[in-house]
Design an enzyme around this catalytic site. Structure first.
Site, short mmCIF file in Angstrom:
data_model
loop_
_atom_site.label_atom_id
_atom_site.label_comp_id
_atom_site.label_asym_id
_atom_site.label_seq_id
_atom_site.Cartn_x
_atom_site.Cartn_y
_atom_site.Cartn_z
N GLY A 9 38.39 -18.17 -19.48
CA GLY A 9 38.25 -17.03 -18.56
C GLY A 9 39.35 -16.01 -18.79
N TYR A 130 28.19 -21.80 -4.94
CA TYR A 130 29.52 -21.64 -5.55
C TYR A 130 30.52 -22.63 -4.95
CZ TYR A 130 33.89 -18.98 -6.56
OH TYR A 130 35.14 -18.57 -6.96
N HIS A 173 34.00 -8.24 -5.03
CA HIS A 173 34.61 -8.70 -3.79
C HIS A 173 35.03 -7.50 -2.93
CE1 HIS A 173 35.35 -12.48 -6.23
NE2 HIS A 173 34.76 -12.93 -5.15
P1 NDP Z 1 36.34 -12.94 -13.44
O1 NDP Z 1 34.93 -12.85 -12.97
O2 NDP Z 1 37.16 -11.71 -13.48
O3 NDP Z 1 36.37 -13.59 -14.90
C1 NDP Z 1 35.57 -14.71 -15.18
C2 NDP Z 1 35.94 -15.20 -16.55
O4 NDP Z 1 35.13 -16.34 -16.86
C3 NDP Z 1 35.71 -14.17 -17.66
O5 NDP Z 1 36.73 -14.28 -18.62
C4 NDP Z 1 34.37 -14.62 -18.25
O6 NDP Z 1 34.22 -14.26 -19.60
C5 NDP Z 1 34.51 -16.12 -18.12
N1 NDP Z 1 33.21 -16.77 -18.14
C6 NDP Z 1 32.20 -16.63 -17.26
N2 NDP Z 1 31.14 -17.36 -17.63
C7 NDP Z 1 31.49 -17.97 -18.79
C8 NDP Z 1 30.82 -18.85 -19.68
N3 NDP Z 1 29.57 -19.26 -19.45
N4 NDP Z 1 31.49 -19.28 -20.79
C9 NDP Z 1 32.75 -18.86 -21.05
N5 NDP Z 1 33.44 -18.05 -20.23
C10 NDP Z 1 32.81 -17.61 -19.12
O7 NDP Z 1 37.03 -14.08 -12.55
P2 NDP Z 1 38.47 -14.08 -11.90
O8 NDP Z 1 39.48 -13.81 -12.93
O9 NDP Z 1 38.40 -13.25 -10.67
O10 NDP Z 1 38.58 -15.59 -11.41
C11 NDP Z 1 39.31 -16.57 -12.13
C12 NDP Z 1 39.17 -17.90 -11.41
O11 NDP Z 1 39.72 -17.79 -10.08
C13 NDP Z 1 37.73 -18.36 -11.25
O12 NDP Z 1 37.65 -19.75 -11.46
C14 NDP Z 1 37.41 -18.03 -9.79
O13 NDP Z 1 36.43 -18.90 -9.27
C15 NDP Z 1 38.75 -18.20 -9.13
N6 NDP Z 1 38.91 -17.39 -7.92
C16 NDP Z 1 38.74 -16.02 -7.95
C17 NDP Z 1 38.91 -15.28 -6.80
C18 NDP Z 1 38.74 -13.78 -6.77
O14 NDP Z 1 38.89 -13.19 -5.69
N7 NDP Z 1 38.47 -13.12 -7.88
C19 NDP Z 1 39.27 -15.93 -5.51
C20 NDP Z 1 39.49 -17.34 -5.63
C21 NDP Z 1 39.29 -18.03 -6.78
P3 NDP Z 1 33.53 -12.83 -20.00
O15 NDP Z 1 34.53 -11.77 -19.66
O16 NDP Z 1 33.28 -12.94 -21.46
O17 NDP Z 1 32.28 -12.73 -19.17
#
Ligand code: NDP
Length: 306
Positions: A9, A130, A173
């Site tokens: 990610g 989720y 969000h």
């Molecule tokens: P983002 O949506 O900004 O980023 C998600 C990341 O996951 C991207 O790098 C994306 O890659 C990657 N990804 C998604 N699907 C796949 C897949 N099938 N295979 C490989 N990579 C994948 O998320 P955040 O940075 O906001 O969140 C990071 C973590 O923190 C997550 O686990 C989330 O659940 C958790 N979280 C986030 C919160 C928030 O407010 N944002 C709150 C609490 C927890 P690509 O760019 O190529 O799509």
């Protein structure tokens, strides 16, 4: 042994902020490796041979898209987490830190949120897919620790915001949605309509603060309990709106549509374990965080995720 850290990610909101704290880590996105596929995870680990992993990858989004796509939010996250942890074990990965979310907590829970309350009841119906998938990350991590003595840990961030967020109005969000809507209202000279009364109080944590804590967790966290990453600064949506309008220099009409849902009034979390883990850590103020986020969004409007 070299200290090779892989961040799944790595192209997301948190992954980009981590680069400041872990400049030598490897940052993976979905571009080359789809982590829903065990073969993709295996190929990623064979290529980079990480010693440690910060696992951030997941399907992430706001209330609207969670309501309309519970299947993808459940299945994608279950598949990604199951594959990443299972392959991490098979490839002999040392320390591993992954992210849940405060959505995992039961809808009907006694506040403040604390990690031992995760499994005490049904999560909020708006994001049950989720939330259940993320709860299983805690279960899977605990199982690996118990059976194989793994130094694997989970974090529970609250609402994260900051540069590189997802500003898409269908899937974002609260804070990125408010910033984008204010931007549109200003450009089109129309009222800025906000869902709910604006009185709900939330804990918004700046992305660099989350990244800093995760970077410390991968080297030195040792508590089997999940670590809640939040902030001592609680803030109403109205205050957030005021800060955004100031940063955006928006002087148009603001309408609160209280026929729209706004969730629980308050969802405070217990950050005393975070204070014990990093006693000298100072959070970014919401004013500063919003100012940096608005500046980033306006300067990168064309290329931002929207
Ligand atoms: P983002 O949506 O900004 O980023 C998600 C990341 O996951 C991207 O790098 C994306 O890659 C990657 N990804 C998604 N699907 C796949 C897949 N099938 N295979 C490989 N990579 C994948 O998320 P955040 O940075 O906001 O969140 C990071 C973590 O923190 C997550 O686990 C989330 O659940 C958790 N979280 C986030 C919160 C928030 O407010 N944002 C709150 C609490 C927890 P690509 O760019 O190529 O799509």
């Amino acid at each position: 042994m070299t200290n090779k850290i892989l961040v799944t990610g790595g192209s997301g909101l948190v992954g980009r902020a981590l680069r400041l704290y872990l400049p030598n880590a490897i940052y993976a996105s979905s571009y080359n490796y789809d982590l829903r596929d065990p073969g993709g995870v295996d190929a990623l680990f064979v290529k980079h041979r990480p010693n440690h992993i910060i696992h951030l990858a997941g399907k992430v989004g706001g209330v609207g898209i969670n309501l309309s796509h519970p299947v993808e939010f459940f299945e994608d996250n279950i598949l990604i987490n199951t594959n990443v942890l299972r392959e991490a074990h098979r490839h002999g990965v040392g320390r591993l830190v992954s992210c849940m979310s405060t959505c995992v907590f039961p809808n009907d829970v006694e506040y403040p949120l604390q990690p031992d309350k995760i499994h005490l009841g049904e999560p909020h119906p708006t994001n049950f897919g989720y939330a259940y998938a993320k709860r299983m990350l805690e279960v899977q991590t605990r199982a690996y620790r118990q059976q194989y003595n793994k130094e694997w840990f989970t974090a529970i961030p609250t609402n994260i915001y900051g540069p590189h967020d997802n500003f898409n109005l269908e899937s974002s969000h609260v804070i990125p949605a408010l910033i984008h809507k204010c931007y549109i209202a200003k450009q089109t000279n129309t009222p800025w309509v906000i869902w709910g009364s604006g009185r709900a109080i939330r804990e918004f944590v700046f992305v660099s603060d989350v990244a800093c804590v995760l970077a410390n967790m991968i080297t030195s966290y040792s508590n089997p309990e999940p670590l809640i990453i939040s902030t001592p600064h609680q803030c109403s949506i109205r205050e957030v709106v005021r800060m955004i309008s100031q940063c955006m220099e928006f002087d148009g009409e603001i309408i609160y549509d209280d026929t729209k849902p706004e969730g629980q009034y308050r969802k405070p979390s217990d950050i005393s374990p975070l204070r014990s883990f990093m006693p000298d850590f100072r959070h970014t103020s919401l004013e500063t965080g919003i100012e940096l986020t608005v500046k980033w969004f306006t300067e990168n409007y064309e290329s931002s995720r929207k």
